[in-house]
Write a protein that holds these residues in place. Structure first.
Motif, PDB file in Angstrom:
ATOM      1  N   ILE A 123       4.265  11.929 -17.017  1.00  0.00           N
ATOM      2  CA  ILE A 123       4.203  13.013 -17.996  1.00  0.00           C
ATOM      3  C   ILE A 123       5.395  13.958 -17.838  1.00  0.00           C
ATOM      4  N   LEU A 124       5.746  14.280 -16.592  1.00  0.00           N
ATOM      5  CA  LEU A 124       6.881  15.179 -16.346  1.00  0.00           C
ATOM      6  C   LEU A 124       8.204  14.503 -16.684  1.00  0.00           C
ATOM      7  N   ILE A 125       8.313  13.214 -16.413  1.00  0.00           N
ATOM      8  CA  ILE A 125       9.536  12.471 -16.713  1.00  0.00           C
ATOM      9  C   ILE A 125       9.754  12.432 -18.229  1.00  0.00           C
ATOM     10  N   ILE A 143      13.162  17.309 -23.257  1.00  0.00           N
ATOM     11  CA  ILE A 143      13.823  18.626 -23.210  1.00  0.00           C
ATOM     12  C   ILE A 143      15.325  18.472 -23.034  1.00  0.00           C
ATOM     13  N   VAL A 144      15.741  17.571 -22.123  1.00  0.00           N
ATOM     14  CA  VAL A 144      17.174  17.331 -21.917  1.00  0.00           C
ATOM     15  C   VAL A 144      17.816  16.786 -23.203  1.00  0.00           C
ATOM     16  N   VAL A 181       0.775  12.743 -22.199  1.00  0.00           N
ATOM     17  CA  VAL A 181      -0.552  12.950 -21.614  1.00  0.00           C
ATOM     18  C   VAL A 181      -1.244  11.612 -21.376  1.00  0.00           C
ATOM     19  N   LEU A 182      -1.043  10.647 -22.279  1.00  0.00           N
ATOM     20  CA  LEU A 182      -1.672   9.341 -22.116  1.00  0.00           C
ATOM     21  C   LEU A 182      -1.050   8.535 -20.966  1.00  0.00           C
ATOM     22  N   ASN A 183       0.169   8.902 -20.549  1.00  0.00           N
ATOM     23  CA  ASN A 183       0.847   8.195 -19.454  1.00  0.00           C
ATOM     24  C   ASN A 183       1.005   9.147 -18.275  1.00  0.00           C
ATOM     25  N   ILE A 194       3.661  14.346 -31.059  1.00  0.00           N
ATOM     26  CA  ILE A 194       3.650  12.917 -30.691  1.00  0.00           C
ATOM     27  C   ILE A 194       4.135  12.727 -29.262  1.00  0.00           C
ATOM     28  N   VAL A 195       5.201  13.429 -28.878  1.00  0.00           N
ATOM     29  CA  VAL A 195       5.738  13.302 -27.515  1.00  0.00           C
ATOM     30  C   VAL A 195       4.725  13.822 -26.497  1.00  0.00           C
ATOM     31  N   VAL A 196       4.064  14.932 -26.781  1.00  0.00           N
ATOM     32  CA  VAL A 196       3.077  15.494 -25.844  1.00  0.00           C
ATOM     33  C   VAL A 196       1.892  14.545 -25.684  1.00  0.00           C
ATOM     34  N   VAL A 197       1.379  14.001 -26.793  1.00  0.00           N
ATOM     35  CA  VAL A 197       0.250  13.063 -26.713  1.00  0.00           C
ATOM     36  C   VAL A 197       0.666  11.829 -25.927  1.00  0.00           C
TER      37      VAL A 197
END
Length: 146
Positions: free
Chosen positions: A42-44, A50-51, A22-24, A16-19
């Motif tokens: 996407i990186l933020i 991860i943090v 990717v959409l943003n 869910i987090v990856v999708v």
């Protein structure tokens, strides 16, 4: 089975987090209070996830470490209490045993003193008394019926 569900739920949340990331994909500014950076959303999002996972892992690890230490101390206390209880029980058994041995010695001394004063001689012609079972199961003779 319980751990398998955790893995499945964890993978679903990661998906869910990856999708969502990717959409943003547009570029956004991020302010840390003392610095301001611009980067793809996407990186933020992935960096924040991860943090957050690392913070959760660190807090759960320290809690588990403290609990393991506490369990170890409690097991040590239980072992100490068991040893103390066994020792006290053994001392109490010895104490009761000595008390009964002393009572037996006193009774034996009283019996010996009474026997020496009365000069009791054993009756040899008296038939030895058997157990109660013998009394009821032994065949009777004609002089016992009276």
């Amino acid at each position: 089975m319980k751990n398998q569900w955790r893995v499945v739920i964890g993978l679903a949340l990661v998906l869910i987090v990856v999708v969502f990331a990717v959409l943003n994909s547009q570029t956004v500014p991020v302010s840390f209070g003392f610095a301001k950076i611009s980067g793809p959303l996407i990186l933020i999002i992935l960096g924040s996830a991860i943090v957050g996972a690392l913070i959760g892992l660190l807090t759960s690890t320290t809690t588990m470490w403290k609990q393991k230490k506490q369990v170890k101390e409690l097991k040590k206390d239980i072992e100490t209490y068991k040893n103390d209880a066994d020792k006290l029980a053994q001392e109490e058994v010895e104490k009761v045993k000595r008390t009964y041995e002393n009572q037996l010695a006193e009774l034996q001394a009283k019996y010996d003193a009474a026997a020496s004063q009365a000069q009791i001689s054993p009756n040899v012609d008296v038939e030895p008394v058997g157990s109660r079972v013998d009394h009821f199961t032994k065949p009777r003779t004609s002089d016992e019926d009276l």
